[in-house]
Design an enzyme around this catalytic site. Structure first.
Site, PDB file in Angstrom:
ATOM      1  NE  ARG A  31      -1.549   1.758   3.712  1.00  0.00           N
ATOM      2  CZ  ARG A  31      -1.091   2.992   3.914  1.00  0.00           C
ATOM      3  NH1 ARG A  31      -1.481   3.990   3.140  1.00  0.00           N
ATOM      4  NH2 ARG A  31      -0.235   3.248   4.893  1.00  0.00           N
ATOM      5  CB  ALA A  32       1.816   3.929  -1.898  1.00  0.00           C
ATOM      6  CB  SER A  33      -0.610   7.628   1.393  1.00  0.00           C
ATOM      7  OG  SER A  33      -0.262   6.938   2.585  1.00  0.00           O
ATOM      8  CB  THR A  34      -0.643  10.038  -2.781  1.00  0.00           C
ATOM      9  OG1 THR A  34       0.795   9.969  -2.842  1.00  0.00           O
ATOM     10  CG2 THR A  34      -1.046  10.674  -1.463  1.00  0.00           C
TER      11      THR A  34
ATOM     12  CD  GLN B 136       3.204   8.256  -0.985  1.00  0.00           C
ATOM     13  OE1 GLN B 136       2.311   7.507  -0.623  1.00  0.00           O
ATOM     14  NE2 GLN B 136       3.815   9.072  -0.155  1.00  0.00           N
TER      15      GLN B 136
END
Length: 204
Positions: free
Chosen positions: A8-11, A14
């Site tokens: 997972r990455a936030s944005t 990324q």
């Protein structure tokens, strides 16, 4: 033992996939392979993440949830983290994080006698709670610093806010209107499923 890798990455800017090689190497060193991948760009402050929900739906008792770090799984408030952890445990899913050595024992074929296994589970649970709390505090501190920076920029007349990529969002809307699924739309538009859901819910 079925190993499910979660990235997972936030944005969108990324790379959520960047830790894939690390997780693969970790499993290979133990003579195992990751059987299924779940990759998404979504905030760790909510449990309403499409790929996380798909992972939890797919999982069977005894499966391993392999992650790079606890903050990839959760930046949730304490009560919401407890609910997620309880859901994970109720499914018989065991969390293994590269940054949490006490969790690595779950990748062993056997944890020894019942007493040893229960002790390791108790220690791991305590460490998971502690690291989840640290991840949440780090998120809150970063948000506070960000808010302070925005306020200062506003006072100095420099803050313009984030702008939407209208062309990309229009392309997403067109693909959805053409009947493409969320996942296929994300692939064709080269965005995350989170962005597709956002366009689907809020429009261009």
């Amino acid at each position: 033992m079925f190993i499910r890798g979660y990235l997972r990455a936030s944005t969108d800017d990324q790379n959520a996939d960047r830790a894939r090689d690390q997780l693969t190497a970790f499993a290979n060193e133990r003579g195992m392979a990751i059987a299924s991948w779940y990759v998404e760009n979504a905030s760790g402050t909510t449990v309403d993440r499409p790929e996380l929900r798909r992972l939890l739906k797919d999982t069977q008792p005894g499966d391993i949830l392999l992650i790079e770090a606890i903050d990839r799984l959760s930046r949730l408030p304490g009560d919401e983290w407890q609910m997620l952890r309880n859901e994970i445990e109720s499914k018989g899913l065991r969390i293994v994080a590269l940054d949490l050595p006490t969790s690595h024992a779950a990748m062993q074929p056997t944890l020894g006698d019942d007493f040893t296994a229960r002790m390791l589970d108790a220690i791991n649970r305590m460490m998971l709670d502690m690291m989840a709390a640290i991840a949440r505090k780090d998120y809150e501190q970063r948000r506070q610093r960000q808010a302070q920076g925005i306020l200062k920029a506003q006072q100095e007349g420099r803050y313009k806010g984030r702008t939407k990529d209208t062309d990309k969002r229009r392309r997403i809307a067109e693909l959805l209107a053409a009947g493409f699924s969320v996942r296929k739309t994300a692939e064709h538009a080269q965005v995350s499923t989170y962005t597709v859901h956002n366009v689907k819910k809020h429009g261009i």
